[in-house]
Write an enzyme that holds these catalytic residues in place. Structure first.
Site, PDB file in Angstrom:
ATOM      1  N   SER A  67     -17.953  77.867  30.765  1.00 12.97           N
ATOM      2  CA  SER A  67     -17.997  76.432  30.430  1.00 12.97           C
ATOM      3  C   SER A  67     -19.123  76.037  29.487  1.00 12.97           C
ATOM      4  O   SER A  67     -19.115  74.922  28.967  1.00 12.97           O
ATOM      5  CB  SER A  67     -18.078  75.604  31.704  1.00 12.97           C
ATOM      6  OG  SER A  67     -16.816  75.570  32.316  1.00 12.97           O
ATOM      7  N   LYS A  70     -18.000  74.803  26.197  1.00 12.72           N
ATOM      8  CA  LYS A  70     -17.478  73.437  26.005  1.00 12.72           C
ATOM      9  C   LYS A  70     -18.396  72.600  25.112  1.00 12.72           C
ATOM     10  O   LYS A  70     -17.945  71.703  24.415  1.00 12.72           O
ATOM     11  CB  LYS A  70     -17.294  72.752  27.360  1.00 12.72           C
ATOM     12  CG  LYS A  70     -16.227  73.430  28.224  1.00 12.72           C
ATOM     13  CD  LYS A  70     -16.263  72.913  29.659  1.00 12.72           C
ATOM     14  CE  LYS A  70     -15.217  73.575  30.535  1.00 12.72           C
ATOM     15  NZ  LYS A  70     -15.305  73.160  31.938  1.00 12.72           N
ATOM     16  N   TYR A 192      -8.556  77.886  24.829  1.00 12.27           N
ATOM     17  CA  TYR A 192      -9.582  77.603  25.834  1.00 12.27           C
ATOM     18  C   TYR A 192     -10.025  78.883  26.564  1.00 12.27           C
ATOM     19  O   TYR A 192     -11.220  79.133  26.742  1.00 12.27           O
ATOM     20  CB  TYR A 192      -9.042  76.557  26.818  1.00 12.27           C
ATOM     21  CG  TYR A 192      -9.939  76.313  28.002  1.00 12.27           C
ATOM     22  CD1 TYR A 192     -11.092  75.539  27.884  1.00 12.27           C
ATOM     23  CD2 TYR A 192      -9.650  76.872  29.245  1.00 12.27           C
ATOM     24  CE1 TYR A 192     -11.927  75.332  28.976  1.00 12.27           C
ATOM     25  CE2 TYR A 192     -10.483  76.665  30.338  1.00 12.27           C
ATOM     26  CZ  TYR A 192     -11.613  75.898  30.200  1.00 12.27           C
ATOM     27  OH  TYR A 192     -12.447  75.706  31.277  1.00 12.27           O
ATOM     28  N   TYR A 244     -21.253  69.033  36.250  1.00  9.23           N
ATOM     29  CA  TYR A 244     -20.175  68.562  37.126  1.00  9.23           C
ATOM     30  C   TYR A 244     -20.700  67.684  38.254  1.00  9.23           C
ATOM     31  O   TYR A 244     -21.495  66.788  38.026  1.00  9.23           O
ATOM     32  CB  TYR A 244     -19.367  69.754  37.686  1.00  9.23           C
ATOM     33  CG  TYR A 244     -19.042  70.751  36.630  1.00  9.23           C
ATOM     34  CD1 TYR A 244     -18.164  70.416  35.609  1.00  9.23           C
ATOM     35  CD2 TYR A 244     -19.630  71.998  36.607  1.00  9.23           C
ATOM     36  CE1 TYR A 244     -17.868  71.316  34.603  1.00  9.23           C
ATOM     37  CE2 TYR A 244     -19.330  72.908  35.605  1.00  9.23           C
ATOM     38  CZ  TYR A 244     -18.454  72.558  34.612  1.00  9.23           C
ATOM     39  OH  TYR A 244     -18.171  73.434  33.630  1.00  9.23           O
ATOM     40  N   VAL A 262     -19.415  79.332  34.881  1.00  7.25           N
ATOM     41  CA  VAL A 262     -19.243  80.135  36.095  1.00  7.25           C
ATOM     42  C   VAL A 262     -19.600  81.620  35.950  1.00  7.25           C
ATOM     43  O   VAL A 262     -19.600  82.353  36.931  1.00  7.25           O
ATOM     44  CB  VAL A 262     -17.816  80.046  36.687  1.00  7.25           C
ATOM     45  CG1 VAL A 262     -17.597  78.726  37.377  1.00  7.25           C
ATOM     46  CG2 VAL A 262     -16.754  80.338  35.664  1.00  7.25           C
TER      47      VAL A 262
HETATM   48  N1  GLN Z   1     -13.081  79.554  32.335  1.00  5.45           N
HETATM   49  C1  GLN Z   1     -13.538  78.832  33.487  1.00  5.45           C
HETATM   50  C2  GLN Z   1     -12.436  77.992  34.083  1.00  5.45           C
HETATM   51  O1  GLN Z   1     -11.757  77.346  33.357  1.00  5.45           O
HETATM   52  C3  GLN Z   1     -14.717  77.982  33.121  1.00  5.45           C
HETATM   53  C4  GLN Z   1     -15.207  77.127  34.266  1.00  5.45           C
HETATM   54  C5  GLN Z   1     -16.698  77.017  34.330  1.00  5.45           C
HETATM   55  O2  GLN Z   1     -17.437  77.784  33.740  1.00  5.45           O
HETATM   56  N2  GLN Z   1     -17.166  76.069  35.110  1.00  5.45           N
HETATM   57  O3  GLN Z   1     -12.247  77.943  35.252  1.00  5.45           O
END
Ligand code: GLN
Length: 309
Positions: A67, A70, A192, A244, A262
């Site tokens: 993430s 992003k 993505y 988040y 993550v």
């Molecule tokens: N690729 C992961 C997902 O879409 C990214 C989520 C994250 O890093 N919080 O679940």
């Protein structure tokens, strides 16, 4: 201004703080390839605007951005001057988990912000290019160009692993296509998944984040990545939505715009001063790196970095 020596000492204490809590976390396993990570890894890299660097721990160990990507896909879409980027993505914190579908259903497919999965998928849809791969290539080249370096590679094992298991993200994409928030749900989800699999190290991640600390201009190549106004918006979104449903506690404990992923990476920005990348694959219940947060808290306290001081 922090000297290199002070920085290195502060990093050593940050590492100690991280090592004390690593055992509390677990690596992500819902993307099976991420489950292979060693939970004992930890790294932190700092890059100052004048080019000074300092690092500690496993800083050459590569990990997928997840993430944290992003932030860069949003910057790339801004760089590409995509029109009405926020016509179908809001800018409010969600208070929900990163992959939650609840608000999307209540709000007719309009994602709360560009950093929850749904919002990031909607932004990936807007990158220049008519195919999944072309949009991803735009992002990859964007990262390389701004630093005057080779574009980063994608970890194809991570990409494949998420491609085989990412049904929840696919559901988000199709749900948004139903509401005409995005087109080409299947292609967009591939863009993505690819961007989430971009491979970085703590060192390279801190380098990529440098423009965010310098009003949108990469201080070393002097390239204008995004405008100062766009940069302000990105930092505001990182501050309010970057971690988040843990963003409030992070603001209290660390007080910096940041984005987590993550795989255990966290990018944090000290406007006007530095870019910081932390990495530790052991995560807390909200999907954020336990070591990364502990280390950032230590560094922020020691160097007085919180925006709210
Ligand atoms: N690729 C992961 C997902 O879409 C990214 C989520 C994250 O890093 N919080 O679940």
């Amino acid at each position: 201004m922090t000297t290199e020596k002070e920085l290195q000492e502060a990093l050593e204490r940050a590492r100690q703080a991280a090592l004390r809590v690593l055992h509390q976390g677990r690596v992500a396993t819902y993307i099976p390839e991420l489950g292979k990570a060693d939970p004992n890894l930890f790294a932190m890299s700092v890059h100052l605007l004048d080019g000074t660097k300092a690092s500690i721990g496993d800083t050459d160990r590569s990990f997928s951005m997840q993430s944290v990507s992003k932030v860069f896909s949003l910057a790339a879409a801004m760089h590409a001057k995509c029109e009405d980027l926020f016509a179908k993505v809001s800018v409010e914190p969600s208070g929900d988990a990163f992959h939650s579908i609840v608000l999307l259903e209540e709000e007719e497919g309009m994602p709360r912000n560009p950093f929850v999965n749904a919002g990031a998928i909607a932004i990936s849809n807007r990158l220049p290019g008519t195919t999944a791969k072309a949009r991803f290539e735009y992002l990859r080249r964007f990262l390389g160009d701004m630093c005057g370096e080779h574009p980063p590679e994608m970890d194809s094992n991570v990409w494949l692993s998420e491609t085989n298991t990412g049904h929840r993200n696919r559901a988000l994409a199709h749900f948004m296509q139903h509401w005409q928030v995005i087109e080409d749900a299947d292609g967009t989800i591939d863009t993505y998944f690819r961007q989430c699999a971009i491979s970085v190290t703590a060192k390279s991640l801190a380098r990529y984040g440098l423009f965010l600390a310098n009003k949108g201009v990469d201080p070393l190549t002097e390239k204008v990545v995004i405008s100062a106004e766009e940069n302000k918006m990105l930092l505001a979104l990182m501050t309010t939505c970057g971690l988040y449903d843990a963003v409030g506690q992070f603001a209290v404990d660390v007080g910096l715009p940041a984005k987590s992923g993550v795989s255990g990476g966290i990018l944090a920005i000290v406007p006007g001063e530095m870019s910081i990348a932390a990495f530790g694959p052991a995560l807390d219940g909200k999907g954020n790196s336990v070591g990364g947060i502990a280390a950032l808290q230590s560094l922020s306290n020691e160097l007085g970095l919180s925006l709210f001081n």
